[in-house]
Design a protein around this motif. Structure first.
Motif, PDB file in Angstrom:
ATOM      1  N   ASP A  51      68.188  70.218  18.209  1.00 56.32           N
ATOM      2  CA  ASP A  51      68.511  69.255  17.160  1.00 56.32           C
ATOM      3  C   ASP A  51      69.239  69.916  16.060  1.00 56.32           C
ATOM      4  OD1 ASP A  51      67.360  67.022  18.430  1.00 56.32           O
ATOM      5  OD2 ASP A  51      65.305  67.437  17.402  1.00 56.32           O
ATOM      6  N   LYS A 110      72.650  66.788  21.959  1.00 60.78           N
ATOM      7  CA  LYS A 110      72.547  65.336  22.112  1.00 60.78           C
ATOM      8  C   LYS A 110      70.872  65.331  22.825  1.00 60.78           C
ATOM      9  CE  LYS A 110      77.058  63.481  21.857  1.00 60.78           C
ATOM     10  NZ  LYS A 110      76.635  62.785  20.254  1.00 60.78           N
ATOM     11  N   GLU A 117      80.860  64.918  25.452  1.00 60.09           N
ATOM     12  CA  GLU A 117      80.200  64.545  24.387  1.00 60.09           C
ATOM     13  C   GLU A 117      79.427  65.663  23.705  1.00 60.09           C
ATOM     14  OE1 GLU A 117      78.972  59.966  25.752  1.00 60.09           O
ATOM     15  OE2 GLU A 117      77.281  61.554  25.627  1.00 60.09           O
ATOM     16  N   GLU A 118      79.002  66.568  24.513  1.00 59.34           N
ATOM     17  CA  GLU A 118      78.325  67.793  23.844  1.00 59.34           C
ATOM     18  C   GLU A 118      79.364  68.406  22.864  1.00 59.34           C
ATOM     19  OE1 GLU A 118      76.331  72.120  25.313  1.00 59.34           O
ATOM     20  OE2 GLU A 118      77.048  70.694  26.691  1.00 59.34           O
TER      21      GLU A 118
END
Length: 263
Positions: free
Chosen positions: A154, A159, A261-262
């Motif tokens: 986090d 994600k 996305e990462e």
């Protein structure tokens, strides 16, 4: 039933909680009932193990269970006794890369299956170095824990759909998990080595027993770790199923999307 339990025990499935599909156990018991002592040979055992893992990772006992049971009982016996063609459960089984990324909880049969495979193939506890299945035999508290801790992920913008995936989890003792806490891997590995007097070389061996890339973990490189372990887990699944996975275009696109996305 004892023969079925013994076979599952060799695959590191020790309790009902570990069992991916209960109906598949019903078929296995029926097969042993028909075969009797003829089942006590290595070639037959190897066939049953392969059929079992194809059912688990193909997730073929999640629907149309009654017809699957009926087909498997006749087809597996025919395959064993007369060398007939492989049963449909083996022919039809496949496991896509995007499915691996999306395994999050024990409710999934494939999630339980991967946990058992890591035990079967010698995964060792980070702190004690004991093989995890030995610790389970002595009823130590073993569960699936994050490799890169959730709180660290986090803080570093990873994600949840990635860090909560089975790719970032492995069987460990609760005692070891307390050492991990919310620390970066580079920190908790150093603490574990110091606490237990484990050399860096031995710790790397322990990490590899969980098919974890030691370099990526020691440098807190989540992306390299995730990609390497995803490929390694897929290879482990292929080996258990005794067949190559079919990687269709959609599966590859989904995997790339997660990696993008990462970033």
């Amino acid at each position: 039933m004892k023969k079925a339990a013994k076979l599952l025990y060799t695959q590191k499935i020790f309790s009902a909680r570990d069992l991916p599909y209960q109906p598949q156990l019903t078929v296995l018991v029926a097969i042993f009932a028909v075969l009797g002592d003829r089942s006590d040979t290595d070639p037959i055992r190897a066939k049953l193990v392969r059929w079992y893992w194809c059912g688990v990772f193909g997730e073929l006992y999640s629907s149309a269970i009654e017809s699957r049971i009926a087909k498997d009982l006749t087809q597996v016996l025919r395959w064993i006794e007369s060398g007939d063609s492989e049963p449909d459960t083996i022919k039809d089984a496949n496991f896509a890369p995007n499915r691996l990324v999306r395994l999050y909880t024990r409710r999934s049969a494939a999630y339980k299956g991967l946990s058992a495979l890591l035990l079967r193939d010698g995964g060792c506890d980070f702190l004690t170095g004991f093989e995890i299945d030995t610790l389970k035999y002595f009823e130590e508290s073993i569960d699936i824990h994050h490799i890169f801790p959730r709180s660290w992920c986090d803080k570093n913008g990873i994600k949840p759909e990635l860090y909560d995936s089975v790719v970032n989890k492995t069987p460990l003792s609760s005692r070891t998990n307390k050492f991990i806490s919310g620390n970066a891997p580079s920190i908790y590995l150093s603490r574990l080595q110091k606490e237990a007097g484990i050399s860096e070389e031995r710790m790397d061996e322990i990490l590899r027993s969980h098919i974890i890339d030691p370099v990526a973990l020691r440098t807190d490189n989540f992306e390299d770790f995730f990609q390497a372990r995803q490929k390694a887990l897929l290879n482990r699944i292929e080996k258990a199923m005794g067949k190559s996975l079919i990687l269709d275009a959609n599966s590859l696109e989904d995997t790339e999307q997660f990696e993008h996305e990462e970033e």
